[in-house]
Design a protein around this motif. Structure first.
Motif, PDB file in Angstrom:
ATOM      1  N   LEU A  33       0.829  -1.204   0.000  1.00 39.46           N
ATOM      2  CA  LEU A  33       0.000   0.000   0.000  1.00 39.46           C
ATOM      3  C   LEU A  33       0.867   1.258   0.000  1.00 39.46           C
ATOM      4  O   LEU A  33       0.413   2.336   0.383  1.00 39.46           O
ATOM      5  N   GLY A  34       2.105   1.114  -0.436  1.00 38.25           N
ATOM      6  CA  GLY A  34       3.009   2.258  -0.500  1.00 38.25           C
ATOM      7  C   GLY A  34       3.633   2.572   0.850  1.00 38.25           C
ATOM      8  O   GLY A  34       3.671   1.733   1.752  1.00 38.25           O
ATOM      9  N   GLU A  35       4.120   3.791   0.962  1.00 35.67           N
ATOM     10  CA  GLU A  35       4.750   4.209   2.216  1.00 35.67           C
ATOM     11  C   GLU A  35       3.719   4.244   3.341  1.00 35.67           C
ATOM     12  O   GLU A  35       2.556   4.594   3.138  1.00 35.67           O
ATOM     13  N   ILE A  36       4.164   3.890   4.537  1.00 34.65           N
ATOM     14  CA  ILE A  36       3.281   3.876   5.700  1.00 34.65           C
ATOM     15  C   ILE A  36       3.867   4.730   6.815  1.00 34.65           C
ATOM     16  O   ILE A  36       5.074   4.976   6.862  1.00 34.65           O
ATOM     17  N   ARG A  37       2.985   5.162   7.708  1.00 34.29           N
ATOM     18  CA  ARG A  37       3.433   5.847   8.920  1.00 34.29           C
ATOM     19  C   ARG A  37       2.431   5.572  10.037  1.00 34.29           C
ATOM     20  O   ARG A  37       1.232   5.365   9.781  1.00 34.29           O
ATOM     21  N   VAL A  38       2.909   5.552  11.256  1.00 32.85           N
ATOM     22  CA  VAL A  38       2.043   5.333  12.413  1.00 32.85           C
ATOM     23  C   VAL A  38       1.281   6.618  12.702  1.00 32.85           C
ATOM     24  O   VAL A  38       1.888   7.684  12.864  1.00 32.85           O
ATOM     25  N   ALA A  39      -0.048   6.531  12.753  1.00 34.62           N
ATOM     26  CA  ALA A  39      -0.886   7.724  12.881  1.00 34.62           C
ATOM     27  C   ALA A  39      -1.286   8.040  14.317  1.00 34.62           C
ATOM     28  O   ALA A  39      -1.858   9.102  14.568  1.00 34.62           O
ATOM     29  N   ASP A  40      -1.035   7.119  15.247  1.00 37.42           N
ATOM     30  CA  ASP A  40      -1.341   7.404  16.656  1.00 37.42           C
ATOM     31  C   ASP A  40      -0.365   6.635  17.540  1.00 37.42           C
ATOM     32  O   ASP A  40       0.486   5.899  17.050  1.00 37.42           O
ATOM     33  N   ARG A  41      -0.476   6.808  18.828  1.00 40.02           N
ATOM     34  CA  ARG A  41       0.447   6.162  19.758  1.00 40.02           C
ATOM     35  C   ARG A  41       0.079   4.695  19.923  1.00 40.02           C
ATOM     36  O   ARG A  41      -1.054   4.371  20.324  1.00 40.02           O
ATOM     37  N   PRO A  42       0.983   3.764  19.614  1.00 40.45           N
ATOM     38  CA  PRO A  42       0.677   2.339  19.799  1.00 40.45           C
ATOM     39  C   PRO A  42       0.455   2.006  21.271  1.00 40.45           C
ATOM     40  O   PRO A  42       1.099   2.578  22.157  1.00 40.45           O
TER      41      PRO A  42
END
Length: 420
Positions: A272-281
């Motif tokens: 799905l292309g580049e990813i980033r974490v959108a909230d605190r795990p």
């Protein structure tokens, strides 16, 4: 809705008191009050007022639960923000494997135009149920815990931590897997830990998911990618449920963000292309907890208070909604017949309805976790052959879809979308 010591003291006489203002507790209160408007129903919750609005997680809501929420008058509000799961794929591999072969695929419909599950933001689900409760005249007393209760023949006296006393004919304990009310009632549990923790977070990604959910069986535990509705800014998003050995999960969540994102990318991949974490795990320990009894005099357990299972099949919340539908049907039928719905012989009808199904699901998730959360060669061969066989048997796949959607077996009316 109140956070109300004064209100609790004013509402001393109730028919039904629900302890716990999560989805299961609120759904129980709404289903009972909607079916029997003459009943005085209230909810009490130990959590501070408004804390539910800070919950950034999402839940998979099976088709049967969606039908129930529609019958309760809240799905129309939730649906525009819900993401239908249109496809499900299953893989079995190691993290280091360059290719992850797909062993099993599921079409995401139980009927034309009806997805077998939707992903719903917890805030949306809780908020819709709260607004429906308010419309029906259900008081929600927040920030006050139940400190004790006394069963006295035809009723139960509930003592709150602020000194208020409420009397009811039935107390529904929906106060979570570590239920204080279950312990107060003297109900024992079957319980063990898995040595695993579930990591939950939201991931933003470059390309759309097209409604596809994926479950990757990895040696440490399953890694599930669940589609979410795009963000308000159009960002493509997915929810992650990532099972790891507890000690590794703690290091990942508490450690360096770059290390976490690298390990996440190893599992998520770049499809799905580049990813980033959108909230605190966040991480929480996983185990199996099943109450030996679901009822006691004047008390009924529902949701995680009755059972906590492994998330490998995504059925925890949906089991709780099954409890709600069954309990509401038993209580409403008894009330219409002029029976004492809080009496133990009536509550045992609910227990008989729900206990076997719960035990069956608990055993199933336990076996699946033990079978797939390892890297033993012979077991890998057996399970991969099994997944391949299921893939080639359409009727068996349809059976599993019906199971996952909550529409199999002795289904309560609400889960069929029928009034009680």
């Amino acid at each position: 809705m109140v956070d109300g010591k004064a209100d609790a003291k004013n509402r001393t006489a109730l028919d039904i008191l629900v302890a716990g203002a999560g989805y299961v507790g609120l759904a129980a209160a709404v289903s009972l009050k909607q079916a029997r408007p003459s009943l005085a129903v209230a909810v009490v919750d130990a959590a501070p007022a408004g804390i539910w609005q800070k919950d950034g997680r999402a839940s998979a809501i099976a088709a049967a639960a969606c039908r129930m929420l529609d019958q309760l008058g809240v799905w129309a509000e939730i649906a525009p923000e819900a993401q239908a799961i249109t496809e499900m794929i299953v893989t079995d591999s190691r993290t280091s494997d360059p290719v992850r072969p797909v062993f099993l695929t599921f079409d995401g419909e139980v009927a034309p135009g009806e997805a077998f599950a939707h992903m719903v933001a917890n805030r949306d689900l809780n908020g819709a149920l709260r607004r429906r409760a308010e419309t029906l005249g259900i008081d929600i007393i927040e920030g006050v815990a139940v400190s004790a209760f006394d069963v006295n023949g035809a009723g139960i006296t509930v003592h709150l931590a602020d000194g208020a006393t409420l009397k009811a004919r039935l107390l529904v304990a929906a106060d979570g897997v570590n239920s204080k009310l279950r312990d107060m009632a003297g109900i024992k549990t079957v319980k063990w830990e898995y040595g695993q923790s579930g990591i939950v977070c939201t991931v933003a990604h470059e390309r759309p998911h097209n409604g596809r959910a994926e479950e990757h069986f990895l040696p440490a535990g399953p890694f599930a990618t669940l589609p979410l509705k795009p963000g308000k800014d159009g960002t493509n998003r997915s929810s992650i449920v990532w099972v790891e050995r507890s000690q590794d999960a703690e290091k990942l969540v508490d450690g360096d963000d770059l290390v976490f994102e690298h390990e996440l990318e190893q599992r998520f991949g770049l499809k799905l292309g580049e990813i980033r974490v959108a909230d605190r795990p966040r991480a929480w320990p996983l185990g199996l907890t099943i109450a030996r009894d679901f009822v006691a005099p004047r008390i009924a357990l529902a949701g995680d208070a009755a059972h906590g299972i492994h998330p490998i099949a995504g059925q925890g919340l949906n089991l709780g909604f099954k409890d709600v539908a069954a309990l509401a049907e038993v209580v409403v039928e008894a009330d219409r017949l002029g029976q004492d719905f809080g009496a133990l012989d009536v509550l045992e009808r609910y227990q008989q309805w729900r206990r076997f199904d719960t035990l069956q699901m608990g055993i199933t998730t336990d076996v699946l976790n033990r079978l797939f959360s390892n890297d033993v060669g012979p077991l890998r061969a057996v399970r991969d052959i099994g997944l391949g066989l299921v893939e080639r048997m359409p009727r068996l796949k349809d059976f599993f879809i019906r199971q996952a959607s909550g529409l199999s077996g002795n289904t309560p009316k609400l889960l069929k979308g029928e009034a009680i």
